[in-house]
Write an enzyme that holds these catalytic residues in place. Sequence first.
Site, short mmCIF file in Angstrom:
data_model
loop_
_atom_site.label_atom_id
_atom_site.label_comp_id
_atom_site.label_asym_id
_atom_site.label_seq_id
_atom_site.Cartn_x
_atom_site.Cartn_y
_atom_site.Cartn_z
N ASN A 9 0.88 -1.17 0.00
CA ASN A 9 0.00 0.00 0.00
C ASN A 9 0.91 1.23 0.00
OD1 ASN A 9 -1.79 2.04 0.47
ND2 ASN A 9 -2.44 1.34 2.51
N LYS A 11 0.18 4.23 -0.31
CA LYS A 11 -0.47 5.39 0.30
C LYS A 11 -0.24 6.64 -0.55
CE LYS A 11 -0.16 3.14 4.76
NZ LYS A 11 -0.01 3.24 6.21
N HIS A 95 -9.50 1.19 5.03
CA HIS A 95 -8.22 1.39 5.72
C HIS A 95 -8.42 2.34 6.91
CE1 HIS A 95 -4.09 2.52 6.52
NE2 HIS A 95 -3.75 1.42 5.89
N GLU A 97 -6.78 4.74 7.89
CA GLU A 97 -6.57 6.17 7.57
C GLU A 97 -7.82 6.75 6.91
OE1 GLU A 97 -2.84 5.48 5.57
OE2 GLU A 97 -1.98 4.92 7.51
N GLU A 167 -5.13 -4.82 10.65
CA GLU A 167 -4.10 -3.82 10.86
C GLU A 167 -4.37 -3.09 12.18
OE1 GLU A 167 -2.26 -2.56 6.84
OE2 GLU A 167 -4.01 -1.31 7.16
N GLY A 173 2.82 2.33 10.82
CA GLY A 173 3.78 3.42 10.66
C GLY A 173 4.48 3.82 11.95
N SER A 213 3.76 -2.12 10.36
CA SER A 213 5.21 -2.21 10.55
C SER A 213 5.77 -3.60 10.22
CB SER A 213 5.59 -1.78 11.97
OG SER A 213 5.19 -0.44 12.21
#
Length: 251
Positions: A9, A11, A95, A97, A167, A173, A213
């Site tokens: 991904n 992003k 996702h 985000e 996730e 991240g 990660s």
Amino acid sequence: MRQYIIAGNWKMNMGISDAETLAKELVEKAGTSEGPEMVLCPTYLALAKVAEVIKGSNLKLGAQDAHWEDDGAYTGKVSVSMLKEAGVEYVILGHSEQRSFFGETDETVNKKVKKVLAAGLKAIVCVGETLEQRESGVTESVVKTQVEGAYAGISAEDAKNTVIAYEPVWAIGTGKTASNEQAQEVHAFIRGLMKGLYSEEVAESVRIQYGGSMKPGNAGDLLGQTDIDGGLIGGAALKADDFIGIINAGK
Ligand code: 13P
């Protein structure tokens, strides 16, 4: 036996020319690689270019989101048919985000999953708890609500064309990976949910990726867990050698 699926991904990184360079390097180094299914999910703008570069290789194309309507007055959005025309096979949906910054809800995820599957594409459905939710002991109920919401009204046949990405938000991240045991525990829970919603057959065929990660150094151990069938990779997908390191860990 479920085939591992390793998806990058990218992003909001890698514009058209950087995406082209990275895709070319991946084709050179892993284009004929057998083993895990490999998917690249660049920004919408770079989809056409990456599709051109990976044509004829074993790398597949994915998008990072889609709208649930066919077309119309939805400024800034991209439809599933547009993605299909660009050569997309997988679409990441829900996702964290999207959920935290752009108002994605279980209901919008569900509408998008339906649209993606109706078009014959595959959905990567993302779920996961925040740190606060983990610490207050509600991980399973959060994940249950997200899975049930995403799959509402989806048939067993269609569910087989989905992948679930677990996730944990606190691992995205941050350099903090869920331990093998923490990840396996939630993956097994999700597989149990799919068994309850559908059947043993569906639960055993749907792949559940871990994301947060994941790197070449921890991928082997994570992928070695019974219910971890791949990875959804952010940061480490931006460097060809790291992404390939993760793919190799799945062989
Ligand atoms: P990182 O690998 O950078 O933690 O990102 C994970 C992710 O959000 C993939 O969708």
